[in-house]
Design an enzyme around this catalytic site. Structure first.
Site, PDB file in Angstrom:
ATOM      1  N   ARG A  43      57.487  37.920  49.145  1.00 21.63           N
ATOM      2  CA  ARG A  43      57.055  38.966  49.486  1.00 21.63           C
ATOM      3  C   ARG A  43      55.646  39.430  49.476  1.00 21.63           C
ATOM      4  NH1 ARG A  43      61.173  41.210  45.091  1.00 21.63           N
ATOM      5  NH2 ARG A  43      59.856  40.056  44.491  1.00 21.63           N
ATOM      6  N   SER A  88      65.275  43.101  43.122  1.00 18.09           N
ATOM      7  CA  SER A  88      66.836  43.253  42.398  1.00 18.09           C
ATOM      8  C   SER A  88      65.963  44.020  41.113  1.00 18.09           C
ATOM      9  CB  SER A  88      67.266  41.888  41.345  1.00 18.09           C
ATOM     10  OG  SER A  88      67.731  41.409  42.428  1.00 18.09           O
ATOM     11  N   LYS A 120      69.278  36.449  28.391  1.00 23.43           N
ATOM     12  CA  LYS A 120      69.223  37.477  28.847  1.00 23.43           C
ATOM     13  C   LYS A 120      69.857  38.496  29.105  1.00 23.43           C
ATOM     14  CE  LYS A 120      64.423  37.424  31.769  1.00 23.43           C
ATOM     15  NZ  LYS A 120      64.397  36.688  33.192  1.00 23.43           N
ATOM     16  N   HIS A 142      67.540  38.991  49.530  1.00 25.02           N
ATOM     17  CA  HIS A 142      68.021  37.538  49.245  1.00 25.02           C
ATOM     18  C   HIS A 142      68.783  36.493  50.730  1.00 25.02           C
ATOM     19  CE1 HIS A 142      67.834  38.628  45.180  1.00 25.02           C
ATOM     20  NE2 HIS A 142      66.495  37.821  44.966  1.00 25.02           N
TER      21      HIS A 142
END
Length: 160
Positions: free
Chosen positions: A90, A127, A41, A17
């Site tokens: 990614r 993460s 969440k 990040h």
């Protein structure tokens, strides 16, 4: 002033990040690191904790500020005069998802998206994977900024 946003959950922020934030900061006058608020969440860190860590991580970048948003990112960008979203890629699956989001955002408001290839050193870092490895006692110190490592270790020692 040309503003971009680097949006995400940042639960927690990783070196991947930070790499994208630093690179975006070289391209835009101002970069807003925006932490998404999703009340449905439950994250490991609260939104406020994530923002605090991000402020510390980006303190050396004078044209970066940290904020949060809820709802549609295009609305946040319109309200804050932000012209582009900077996202890291990614993998092919990231590309598929981010391309669809970029096309929707452009259709909704004309918001542009800059898709940046990740630094290969962080191509496997996410993460969720960092949290999983940390929870099981694995060494993730080299994958996250020092403040994040410290906070992760504190979180997981509280759970023991």
């Amino acid at each position: 002033m040309r503003r971009a946003v680097c949006s995400g959950s940042y639960d927690p922020a990783t070196n991947g990040h930070l790499d994208i934030i630093e690179r975006a900061a070289k391209l835009f006058d101002e970069v807003v690191v925006a932490v998404g608020v999703n009340k449905s969440k439950k994250g490991l860190f609260t939104v406020e904790e994530r923002m605090d860590m991000l402020r510390e991580i980006t303190a050396k970048l004078p044209n970066v500020r940290v904020d949060s948003w809820q709802g549609l990112l295009v609305d946040y960008c319109r309200e804050n005069d932000i012209v582009a979203v900077a996202k890291g890629l990614r993998s092919v699956s990231d590309f598929d998802y981010e391309l669809q989001m970029a096309q929707m955002n452009r259709e909704l408001t004309g918001l542009e998206t800059l898709l940046m290839a990740n630094n290969p050193a962080y191509g496997f870092v996410s993460s969720s994977l960092v949290k999983e490895v940390a929870a099981l006692g694995g060494d993730i110190e080299h994958l996250v900024p020092p403040v994040v490592f410290k906070r992760l270790m504190e979180k997981y020692s509280e759970r023991e």
